[in-house]
Scaffold this active site. Structure first.
Site, PDB file in Angstrom:
ATOM      1  N   ASP A 111       0.745  -1.248   0.068  1.00 29.81           N
ATOM      2  CA  ASP A 111       0.032   0.073  -0.001  1.00 29.81           C
ATOM      3  C   ASP A 111       0.635   1.231  -0.165  1.00 29.81           C
ATOM      4  OD1 ASP A 111       1.043  -0.289   2.455  1.00 29.81           O
ATOM      5  OD2 ASP A 111      -1.028  -0.107   3.400  1.00 29.81           O
ATOM      6  N   SER A 112       2.339   0.973  -0.120  1.00 34.25           N
ATOM      7  CA  SER A 112       3.155   2.192  -0.391  1.00 34.25           C
ATOM      8  C   SER A 112       2.773   2.806  -1.722  1.00 34.25           C
ATOM      9  CB  SER A 112       4.572   1.790  -0.314  1.00 34.25           C
ATOM     10  OG  SER A 112       4.737   0.683  -0.876  1.00 34.25           O
ATOM     11  N   ASP A 135      -0.902  -6.112  -0.271  1.00 35.97           N
ATOM     12  CA  ASP A 135      -1.572  -5.409   1.204  1.00 35.97           C
ATOM     13  C   ASP A 135      -2.990  -5.446   0.875  1.00 35.97           C
ATOM     14  OD1 ASP A 135       0.519  -5.011   3.178  1.00 35.97           O
ATOM     15  OD2 ASP A 135       1.253  -3.280   1.821  1.00 35.97           O
ATOM     16  N   LYS A 145      -1.238  -9.400   2.927  1.00 30.42           N
ATOM     17  CA  LYS A 145      -0.498  -9.034   3.776  1.00 30.42           C
ATOM     18  C   LYS A 145      -1.552  -8.074   4.778  1.00 30.42           C
ATOM     19  CE  LYS A 145       3.201  -6.191   3.770  1.00 30.42           C
ATOM     20  NZ  LYS A 145       2.748  -4.699   4.444  1.00 30.42           N
ATOM     21  N   GLU A 192      -1.675  -5.527   8.745  1.00 28.26           N
ATOM     22  CA  GLU A 192      -0.857  -4.964   9.606  1.00 28.26           C
ATOM     23  C   GLU A 192      -1.340  -5.228  11.100  1.00 28.26           C
ATOM     24  OE1 GLU A 192       0.081  -1.010   9.015  1.00 28.26           O
ATOM     25  OE2 GLU A 192       0.962  -1.428   6.891  1.00 28.26           O
ATOM     26  N   GLU A 228       9.102  -4.238  10.547  1.00 31.70           N
ATOM     27  CA  GLU A 228       9.666  -3.043  10.005  1.00 31.70           C
ATOM     28  C   GLU A 228      10.057  -1.903  11.110  1.00 31.70           C
ATOM     29  OE1 GLU A 228       6.717  -0.852   7.253  1.00 31.70           O
ATOM     30  OE2 GLU A 228       8.068   0.909   7.212  1.00 31.70           O
TER      31      GLU A 228
HETATM   32  O1  KIV Z   1       3.665  -1.200   1.622  1.00 29.41           O
HETATM   33  C1  KIV Z   1       4.803  -1.431   1.586  1.00 29.41           C
HETATM   34  O2  KIV Z   1       5.655  -1.093   0.794  1.00 29.41           O
HETATM   35  C2  KIV Z   1       5.215  -2.259   2.910  1.00 29.41           C
HETATM   36  C3  KIV Z   1       6.746  -2.492   2.884  1.00 29.41           C
HETATM   37  C4  KIV Z   1       7.430  -1.248   3.316  1.00 29.41           C
HETATM   38  C5  KIV Z   1       7.055  -3.611   3.710  1.00 29.41           C
HETATM   39  O3  KIV Z   1       4.266  -2.699   3.718  1.00 29.41           O
END
Ligand code: KIV
Length: 272
Positions: free
Chosen positions: A52-53, A91, A121, A123, A190
């Site tokens: 989600d980055s 994510d 994924k 969190e 992280e």
């Molecule tokens: O969203 C992302 O890129 C991440 C990584 C930094 C692990 O969760």
């Protein structure tokens, strides 16, 4: 332990657990589109994270919070079309799994069905346990994410190193054990102290993949735009830049602009 490198034609969640057992470090990078994913996959990266980055590096938002489930599915399906070897993890975005386990499962199913991704994924630990259970019960592989969890940035207030205090470190170890016990296949850690990350990696049998978590874990992940030097402002200590693509691409584009302005491009050979 020495790294015995086995060939994996297709990386699966099981391959990652094997890699940990065999002492082979796991490489993971983000990708959000077809062209970049093709390059990353061809370079034999084991896991591609449609993170989600994307909210930051693709859309220019300050945090990961605004990205939607539909947008994540769009990015993930573009990546999936490019990939032959890597395991693709997506994510689940903020707001699509925290409030209710049924909604979490619906979001995970949408990602798997509409993008063709291989795993999701999420969190958090204890707080999202019911959501994780639901998703796992549907046969969807889940990767955890502990330590600095960017979807909770407004709770933390900063992007500083997490779990430096005893209480938070203890909770993190317990959360990692809980995620393992529930059946998660791997965990991202992280921005936490390297010593703690190593301790976590040694306390669970599933792979621990670090970002700013030192060298004692089972693999590393970076955001591809950071590694390639496309992003410029983000300079944490853990980041190793392998290129300065911002500058290199800028130079190439400036040269193109000059060539157009000076009528050098297109030449006789470059026209019909
Ligand atoms: O969203 C992302 O890129 C991440 C990584 C930094 C692990 O969760």
């Amino acid at each position: 332990m020495s790294a015995t490198k086995k060939e994996y034609k297709r990386v699966t969640v099981k391959s990652l657990v094997d890699m940990k057992k065999n002492g082979e470090k796991i490489s993971m990078l983000t990708a959000y589109d077809y062209s970049m994913a093709k390059i990353v996959d061809a370079a034999n990266v084991d896991v591609i994270l449609v993170g989600d980055s994307a909210s930051n590096v693709m859309a220019g938002h300050e945090t990961t919070l605004p990205i939607t489930l539909d947008q994540m599915i769009y990015h993930a399906s573009s990546v999936i079309r490019a990939v032959n070897r890597a395991l693709v993890v997506v994510d689940i975005p903020f707001g699509s799994y925290q409030s209710d386990p049924k909604e979490a499962l619906r979001s995970a199913i949408r990602i798997m069905k509409e993008s063709g991704a291989h795993a999701v994924k999420v969190e958090g630990g204890q707080e999202i346990k019911e959501s994780v259970k639901r998703i796992l019960n549907a046969g969807i592989p889940v990767m955890g994410h502990l330590g600095l969890t960017p979807q909770s940035i407004y709770k933390f207030g900063t992007y500083n190193v997490r779990a430096k205090e005893e209480d938070e470190a203890h909770k993190l170890i317990e959360d990692a054990k809980l995620l393992e016990k529930m059946g998660c296949f791997a965990i991202v850690l992280e921005k936490i102290p390297a010593k703690l990350a190593k301790e976590v990696a040694e306390s669970v049998s599933i792979p621990i993949i670090g970002i700013g978590a030192g060298n004692g874990v089972d693999g590393q992940v970076l955001v591809i735009h950071d590694l390639l030097g496309i992003t410029q402002e983000f300079n944490p200590r853990f980041l190793r830049r392998y290129l300065n693509l911002f500058e290199e691409m800028g130079n190439a584009i400036s040269k193109y602009v000059d060539d157009v302005k000076t009528r050098d491009f297109p030449s006789d050979e470059e026209q019909y």
